[in-house]
Enzyme design. Structure first.
Site, short mmCIF file in Angstrom:
data_model
loop_
_atom_site.label_atom_id
_atom_site.label_comp_id
_atom_site.label_asym_id
_atom_site.label_seq_id
_atom_site.Cartn_x
_atom_site.Cartn_y
_atom_site.Cartn_z
N LYS A 189 -2.51 -1.26 6.64
CA LYS A 189 -3.65 -2.01 6.47
C LYS A 189 -3.68 -2.06 7.72
O LYS A 189 -3.79 -2.89 8.66
CB LYS A 189 -2.76 -2.62 5.34
CG LYS A 189 -4.49 -3.90 4.55
CD LYS A 189 -4.42 -3.27 3.63
CE LYS A 189 -6.03 -4.25 3.01
NZ LYS A 189 -6.16 -3.80 1.51
N GLY A 232 -12.65 -0.69 2.91
CA GLY A 232 -13.13 -2.04 2.38
C GLY A 232 -11.88 -2.24 2.03
O GLY A 232 -10.92 -1.84 1.82
N ASP A 233 -12.18 -3.88 2.07
CA ASP A 233 -10.87 -4.83 1.47
C ASP A 233 -12.30 -6.14 1.95
O ASP A 233 -13.05 -6.42 1.28
CB ASP A 233 -9.48 -4.94 2.23
CG ASP A 233 -8.68 -5.93 1.28
OD1 ASP A 233 -8.19 -5.54 0.42
OD2 ASP A 233 -8.77 -7.02 1.10
N GLN A 241 1.16 -0.64 0.02
CA GLN A 241 -0.11 0.11 0.04
C GLN A 241 0.78 1.45 -0.22
O GLN A 241 0.26 2.82 -0.78
CB GLN A 241 -0.86 -0.05 1.75
CG GLN A 241 -1.63 0.71 0.72
CD GLN A 241 -3.08 0.84 0.31
OE1 GLN A 241 -3.76 -0.72 0.94
NE2 GLN A 241 -3.54 0.93 -0.43
#
Ligand code: NDP
Length: 445
Positions: free
Chosen positions: A126, A165-166, A111
């Protein structure tokens, strides 16, 4: 790999034993960075790599909650605040039983580079939990999210860390998380989470952004060979947020998406996936892909198999890490593959990437190709900060501009470093240099 970097890599791997996916992500980045250190000895002197591989903060916490039967359940929560050189930590939350610290660290590490490539003022982070939302009622999901936020709230904030979100975390979960944050802090702090509902601070295009962005990136790659999505035969893995929107965009550009999957199996629909039906089953009914077969003619469902057994000219892996291995890659290449755009994070194994690159396939790595999601999250933060909300057309236009820009930056960096068309190199170096410069400017922290 460059010998100077090898020693640093070995120390990083030894300090983080057993974190397989984190090791994989670190090794892949280090393989690209030798030439940068020839040009910029100050990065080695400033211990940039050693610092970059050590998260600024790692939070692991207990998440106790009660299921519908009244039984107590205990999960583990994570938030890895990896690097804030360019802005507040930014990155999604994943709820999936496979989640562990190594997976969160690989995602957070990737990321950092992805967020730098977007050109937006966001650092890398994360989080998530080993909680499995599958089969849970709305009330259970709500209680879990409330408990998760009861610890997480003290670590986040619009200027500190902004989750989204993920896998397993969509609009419903972001709603429950935001509600609990607001309740605990007594602040309507819109910019603390992205992926919010449209009527309460969300951005249009955010749900579509990752899938759309992946296709926009792949279209830019295809253009470098005088091609486009029009007329391509596309296979997509997954059938979640990223996959569905990638399918929609690819078909809007004239492709036929003939297959997609979930963790139980895959469907083949030679006429092209019916996106409205797929959305109804997966997003409205929260059902399984198998249900698609019974509701449309001339569709086959294959239980348990690999969607990469289906031939394609363009492959868009949009499910999860390491889902596309070397053998599948070789088979796809033998059968006419032109391009791969990674909608998921690190879905191709190192073997698969080597196969694609040796065969001269256009290969867009996730940290560049799937940056549309975080890009639109940053656009959501902009709208929140200015108390504004943009139209769908304007937001999509900004997303497209930024994705085209990311493609151009990766391509130009690959050219500059003598390996034209190598988007892995372009993305790693392009992201790294930006973060490294900022880290040096901010001193030893
Ligand atoms: P969703 O939860 O919406 O969908 C995930 C999909 O992948 C589902 O179809 C799921 O199947 C499948 N899947 C998940 N884990 C596995 C597994 N271990 N084996 C096989 N299939 C699996 O997640 P998203 O669409 O949001 O995320 C997909 C990928 O995209 C992830 O790699 C994520 O990190 C990445 N990504 C997501 C972004 C976003 O904005 N959402 C942004 C950038 C990257 P099943 O339902 O059966 O579990």
């Amino acid at each position: 790999m460059d010998a100077r970097l090898e020693a640093i890599r070995d120390t990083v791997l030894a300090r983080n034993p057993g974190e397989r996916e984190f090791h994989q992500a670190v090794i892949e980045v280090f393989e690209s960075l030798g030439p940068v250190h020839d040009r910029h000895p100050e990065f080695l002197e400033g211990a940039v790599l050693e610092r970059l591989c050590e998260p600024e903060r790692q939070i692991i916490f207990r998440v106790p909650w009660t299921d519908d039967a009244g039984s107590f359940q205990i999960n583990r929560g994570f938030r890895v605040e990896f690097n804030s050189a360019l802005g507040p930590y930014k990155g999604g939350l994943r709820f999936h039983p496979s989640v562990n610290l190594g997976i969160i660290k690989f995602l957070g590490f990737e990321q950092i580079f992805k967020n730098a490539l977007t050109g937006m003022p966001i650092g890398g982070g994360k989080g998530g939990s080993d909680f499995d939302p599958r089969g849970r009622s709305d009330a259970e999901i709500m209680r879990f999210c409330q408990s998760f936020m009861t610890e997480l709230y003290r670590h986040i904030g619009e200027y500190t860390d902004v989750p989204a979100g993920d896998i397993g975390v969509g609009g419903r979960e972001i709603g429950y998380l935001f509600g609990q944050y607001k309740r605990i802090t007594n602040r309507y702090e819109s910019g603390v989470l992205t992926g919010k509902g449209i009527s309460w601070g969300g951005s249009l295009v955010r749900p579509e952004a990752t899938g759309y962005g992946t296709v926009i990136f792949a279209e830019e790659m295809l253009k470098t060979r005088g091609q486009s999505f029009d007329g391509q035969r596309v296979v997509v893995s997954g059938s979640g947020n990223v996959a569905i929107n990638a399918i929609a965009k690819a078909q809007a550009l004239g492709a036929t998406v003939v297959a997609c999957s979930d963790s139980s199996g895959y469907i083949v629909d030679e006429a092209g996936i019916d996106v409205a039906l797929l959305r109804q089953i997966k997003e409205v009914e929260r059902g399984r892909l198998k249900d698609y077969e019974a509701r449309r003619s001339a569709v086959s469902y294959v239980e348990g198999g690999s969607v990469w057994d289906v031939d394609a000219t363009v492959a868009l892996p949009c499910a999860t890490q390491n889902e596309l291995g070397g053998d599948a890659a070789a088979r796809l290449v033998r059968n006419g593959l032109l391009a791969v755009g990674e909608g998921a994070n690190m879905p191709s194994t190192r073997d698969a990437v080597a196969v694609f690159q040796e065969a001269g396939i256009l290969f867009g790595p996730g940290k560049a190709a799937n940056a549309g999601g975080v890009t639109t999250s940053a656009l959501e933060m902009q709208q929140n900060a200015s108390r504004d909300s943009w139209s769908f057309a304007h937001t999509e236009e900004r997303l497209t501009e930024i994705m085209v820009g990311i493609h151009a930056r990766c391509a130009a960096t690959a050219d500059e470093y003598g390996d034209p068309g190598n988007y892995v190199l372009g993305a790693n170096i392009g992201g790294f240099v930006k973060v490294a410069d900022a880290m040096l400017a901010q001193g030893l922290i």
